[in-house]
Write a protein that holds these residues in place. Structure first.
Motif, PDB file in Angstrom:
ATOM      1  N   LYS A  90       0.831  -1.211   0.000  1.00  8.39           N
ATOM      2  CA  LYS A  90       0.000   0.000   0.000  1.00  8.39           C
ATOM      3  C   LYS A  90       0.861   1.254   0.000  1.00  8.39           C
ATOM      4  O   LYS A  90       1.861   1.358   0.709  1.00  8.39           O
ATOM      5  N   LEU A  91       0.434   2.248  -0.810  1.00  8.96           N
ATOM      6  CA  LEU A  91       1.095   3.545  -0.831  1.00  8.96           C
ATOM      7  C   LEU A  91       0.502   4.435   0.259  1.00  8.96           C
ATOM      8  O   LEU A  91      -0.710   4.486   0.441  1.00  8.96           O
ATOM      9  N   ILE A  92       1.358   5.155   0.964  1.00  8.92           N
ATOM     10  CA  ILE A  92       0.931   6.065   2.023  1.00  8.92           C
ATOM     11  C   ILE A  92       0.928   7.490   1.480  1.00  8.92           C
ATOM     12  O   ILE A  92       1.870   7.917   0.818  1.00  8.92           O
ATOM     13  N   ASP A  93      -0.147   8.241   1.753  1.00  7.35           N
ATOM     14  CA  ASP A  93      -0.213   9.632   1.315  1.00  7.35           C
ATOM     15  C   ASP A  93       0.853  10.462   2.018  1.00  7.35           C
ATOM     16  O   ASP A  93       1.027  10.360   3.240  1.00  7.35           O
ATOM     17  N   TYR A  94       1.528  11.312   1.265  1.00  5.95           N
ATOM     18  CA  TYR A  94       2.537  12.193   1.852  1.00  5.95           C
ATOM     19  C   TYR A  94       1.881  13.310   2.671  1.00  5.95           C
ATOM     20  O   TYR A  94       2.402  13.738   3.690  1.00  5.95           O
ATOM     21  N   MET A  95       0.760  13.818   2.179  1.00  2.78           N
ATOM     22  CA  MET A  95       0.116  14.988   2.784  1.00  2.78           C
ATOM     23  C   MET A  95      -1.392  14.749   2.781  1.00  2.78           C
ATOM     24  O   MET A  95      -2.128  15.375   2.017  1.00  2.78           O
ATOM     25  N   PRO A  96      -1.893  13.847   3.620  1.00  2.00           N
ATOM     26  CA  PRO A  96      -3.306  13.443   3.541  1.00  2.00           C
ATOM     27  C   PRO A  96      -4.283  14.584   3.790  1.00  2.00           C
ATOM     28  O   PRO A  96      -5.433  14.511   3.362  1.00  2.00           O
ATOM     29  N   GLN A  97      -3.850  15.652   4.466  1.00  2.00           N
ATOM     30  CA  GLN A  97      -4.769  16.763   4.704  1.00  2.00           C
ATOM     31  C   GLN A  97      -5.155  17.478   3.411  1.00  2.00           C
ATOM     32  O   GLN A  97      -6.133  18.239   3.377  1.00  2.00           O
ATOM     33  N   ASN A  98      -4.421  17.235   2.324  1.00  2.00           N
ATOM     34  CA  ASN A  98      -4.791  17.819   1.033  1.00  2.00           C
ATOM     35  C   ASN A  98      -5.988  17.119   0.399  1.00  2.00           C
ATOM     36  O   ASN A  98      -6.663  17.691  -0.456  1.00  2.00           O
ATOM     37  N   ASN A  99      -6.231  15.879   0.789  1.00  2.00           N
ATOM     38  CA  ASN A  99      -7.287  15.090   0.154  1.00  2.00           C
ATOM     39  C   ASN A  99      -8.664  15.610   0.527  1.00  2.00           C
ATOM     40  O   ASN A  99      -8.895  16.087   1.643  1.00  2.00           O
ATOM     41  N   GLU A 100      -9.578  15.508  -0.426  1.00  2.00           N
ATOM     42  CA  GLU A 100     -10.959  15.800  -0.134  1.00  2.00           C
ATOM     43  C   GLU A 100     -11.564  14.619   0.630  1.00  2.00           C
ATOM     44  O   GLU A 100     -10.912  13.603   0.857  1.00  2.00           O
ATOM     45  N   HIS A 101     -12.835  14.764   1.005  1.00  2.00           N
ATOM     46  CA  HIS A 101     -13.496  13.726   1.807  1.00  2.00           C
ATOM     47  C   HIS A 101     -13.485  12.381   1.081  1.00  2.00           C
ATOM     48  O   HIS A 101     -13.308  11.332   1.690  1.00  2.00           O
TER      49      HIS A 101
END
Length: 676
Positions: A90-101
């Motif tokens: 699995k790939l981990i998001d570098y900056m998950p707060q950028n993602n929408e809901h």
């Protein structure tokens, strides 16, 4: 309180008072078009050397609808459900707060013959519907605008024409992007066609409808479009598809008027203005930022203050005051401005890129802090694919002196980022990069790969899925990298010699994705090189590698730390013999084993995997000779098992599957349905 029906009658009567010119009605033509060409996509279940399950199947008229089931003539993507997010690779998001809901996991770009103002987009879903979460339209200048977004859905298992209500679109388009999220799917979704309905003239509801857009007006005029089981769909009954449009055309001028075309609409709240590059210079509407800040102050801020322990940090405040970094005073107690830079910095670390850009506009003090390079060590630009361009990279480069991780996946297509743009960015900001993702980026060519090999010497992760502009000779410079731990080359043109050279110099490799690499003519050589050069390998994806044979599988037994293998559709394996036995006997930590379409599998080949105590996912699709006995043993012995795919296993009937589903509810037992 006014009911919906009363409101509807009121608006209709008001509109009739302003009826248009009936003589002009014949000039309005609703143009219906199916896809002419597929431009880009993020993944497909099929391969480029076949027509089964490929993205190109979505072009043209529906070929199977309204039949329901698993059809090779449909477009199918690579993943479904949550299983790939639970895998070791699995790939981990570098900056998950950028993602929408809702996180978009896949996309497809499709083109039509004629430019129109879009009125309706209808997606013909023939298997496991519910994964469409976004529809975008592209202007002639390459700028994208969102027409609709919504959550992934759980809907009935039957054919569906999905037509969500579109936002107003004030420009003509011939290019659409559909985005997908598969998290709610029980099994693979399949698409048969995508219909675009539009007009040559821009139609807008009369002003007395209080800025109601056309989709909302259609819902208002025809309550039959509502379905409690399919609330986002204007065509829940495919037998009556677009009936509302046909009826609406007869009364169009009673409710709508023609408008001048190609008018730039207002910027949507929450967008990064128009492009990220210009957003750093001006302030968009801040309603969304105010809501986010309010939530942060209520939920996270008290905990943060406790961690910082301001109550006992008087010495730090005094020191900050002496150095001029804080200005506390008796009359500003409780003011955000009295916080030390340390506290403000910790708060800003939690903000997404949009909010950081807005902070730059608050005052000089915030501008200095919000541009601090330590806030830009990790960047996830993928959620902003629609507005990232060369100017964006140029603006960011001044803040990325310490950049370590960046995800530019999906960005820069259709020439919004050039090869020179990314090379200049890497030159100024890439020397400390450890993680670099370029998935589905057209600007990545041989020159960019060369620049990566020269500048990014510390790379541990490099993702190049669907980077088709790199030629077979363009991968050679990557052999200069010596610290790679993850390399993803799905559907690229890499060949055996260059890949062997890369593997030879990267002994710390842990995750290797070679799925659908059709230009590797001897995958056994790669497997052998992996076995001798990458002893720490944890996952390897050989999906659709037709040249892999039992000889290569047996060599992988040297990689004792393997946790995940995908040999799906590796038709060269044929009858595995003792190769799988050797692999399972050596690699006891296996958690995911995918063996789809290995027709020669027999019970004896799988018995060693019963001794893998951590086994969670097992794909046996198409194993025709397996007996119910071996499957039952997996259900009994593998206590960690969460999913097993037994689709098209002819030796196991549907009644047995149903029985197991009742007895072992903790295991998701997959069974594909194909109409007879």
């Amino acid at each position: 309180m006014v009911s919906c029906d009363e409101k509807k009658s009121e608006l209709i009567s008001v509109a009739r008072e302003k009826s248009g010119n009936k003589d002009d009605e014949t000039s309005i033509i609703f143009t219906e078009q199916f896809v002419k060409q597929v431009h880009h996509f993020s993944s497909q279940y099929g391969s480029d050397i076949s027509i089964s399950y490929t993205a190109y199947n979505v072009a043209g008229n529906p070929s199977k609808f309204p039949d329901y089931g698993d059809f090779p003539q449909a477009f199918v993507m690579r993943t479904y459900g949550c299983w790939w997010d639970k895998a070791p690779s699995k790939l981990i998001d570098y900056m998950p707060q950028n993602n929408e809901h809702v996180v978009c996991q896949d996309y497809i770009d499709v083109a039509y013959d004629r430019e129109v103002y879009p009125i309706r987009v209808s997606v013909y879903e023939t298997y496991n519907p519910g994964s469409v979460v976004g529809i975008w339209a592209m202007e002639s200048n390459g700028r994208w605008r969102r027409l609709w977004s919504g959550p992934p859905q759980i809907v009935s298992h039957k054919p569906r024409i999905f037509s969500p209500p579109l936002q107003e679109c004030k420009f003509k388009t011939r290019m659409l992007r559909l985005e997908f999220n598969h998290s709610k799917l029980d099994y693979y979704t399949e698409l048969d066609a995508i219909l675009l309905i539009g007009t040559s003239e821009l139609i807008q509801p009369h002003f007395k409808f209080h800025n109601t857009n056309l989709s909302s007006l259609l819902q208002l005029l025809d309550r039959s479009t509502y379905s409690c089981n399919d609330i986002h769909n204007l065509t829940p009954d495919y037998l009556k598809t677009h009936r509302d449009l046909r009826e609406f055309k007869n009364i169009l001028y009673e409710h709508c008027q023609l408008s001048n075309g190609n008018v730039t609409g207002k910027i949507q709240k929450g967008m990064i203005v128009d492009k990220l590059g210009t957003d750093f210079q001006c302030i968009p509407p801040i309603e969304e930022a105010v809501q986010s800040l309010h939530k942060f102050l209520q939920e996270d801020f008290p905990k943060l203050m406790q961690d910082i322990n301001l109550s006992s940090s008087g010495t730090r405040l005094v020191a900050a005051k002496k150095t001029g970094t804080a200005q506390p005073s008796s009359d500003s107690c409780g003011s955000f401005s009295m916080l030390p830079n340390e506290a403000v910095f910790k708060i800003l670390k939690n903000l997404d890129l949009k909010s950081l850009s807005r902070c730059c506009q608050v005052n000089r003090h915030f501008n200095n802090i919000a541009q601090d390079a330590l806030l830009y060590t990790s960047l996830n630009m993928k959620p902003y694919w629609y507005c990232v361009d060369g100017k964006t990279l140029n603006t960011l480069s001044s803040r990325c002196q310490y950049l370590q991780r960046i995800d530019l996946s999906w960005c820069g297509n259709y020439n919004t980022i050039t090869s020179k743009d990314i090379q200049d960015f890497l030159t100024s900001s890439g020397t400390q990069l450890t993680n670099l993702r370029f998935n589905c980026c057209q600007f990545v060519n041989n020159s960019v790969i060369l620049k990566v090999s020269v500048i990014c010497k510390n790379l541990k992760e490099l993702c190049l899925r669907n980077c088709l502009e790199i030629t077979k000779d363009g991968f050679w410079p990557l052999a200069n990298l010596q610290q790679l731990e993850r390399l993803e080359l799905y559907r690229t043109m890499i060949q055996t010699p260059s890949l062997c050279a890369i593997l030879k110099g990267n002994r710390n490799m842990r995750h290797l994705n070679l799925a659908a690499c059709d230009h590797i003519l001897n995958m056994d050589d790669i497997a052998i090189q992996v076995a001798y050069s990458c002893p720490q390998l944890e996952s390897i994806d050989f999906w659709k590698s037709h040249s892999l044979t039992p000889h290569g599988v047996r060599a992988l037994a040297r990689c004792r730390q393997l946790r995940e293998v995908d040999f799906g559709w590796c038709l060269g394996i044929g009858a595995p013999g003792d190769s799988l036995r050797a692999l399972a006997s050596s690699c006891h930590d296996l958690e995911k084993v995918f063996l789809a379409a290995l027709r020669g599998l027999v019970d004896r080949d799988l018995e060693p995997f019963l001794a893998c105590p951590k086994l969670r996912q097992l794909d046996l699709l198409g194993a025709r000779s397996l007996t119910p006995d071996i499957c039952l043993r997996f259900l009994l012995c593998c206590t960690e098992l969460e999913m097993i795919d037994l689709s098209f296993c002819e030796g196991i009937n549907d009644l047995k599957i149903h029985e197991w589903q009742q007895l072992y509810p903790q295991v998701s037992i997959k069974r594909s349905f194909q109409a007879s």
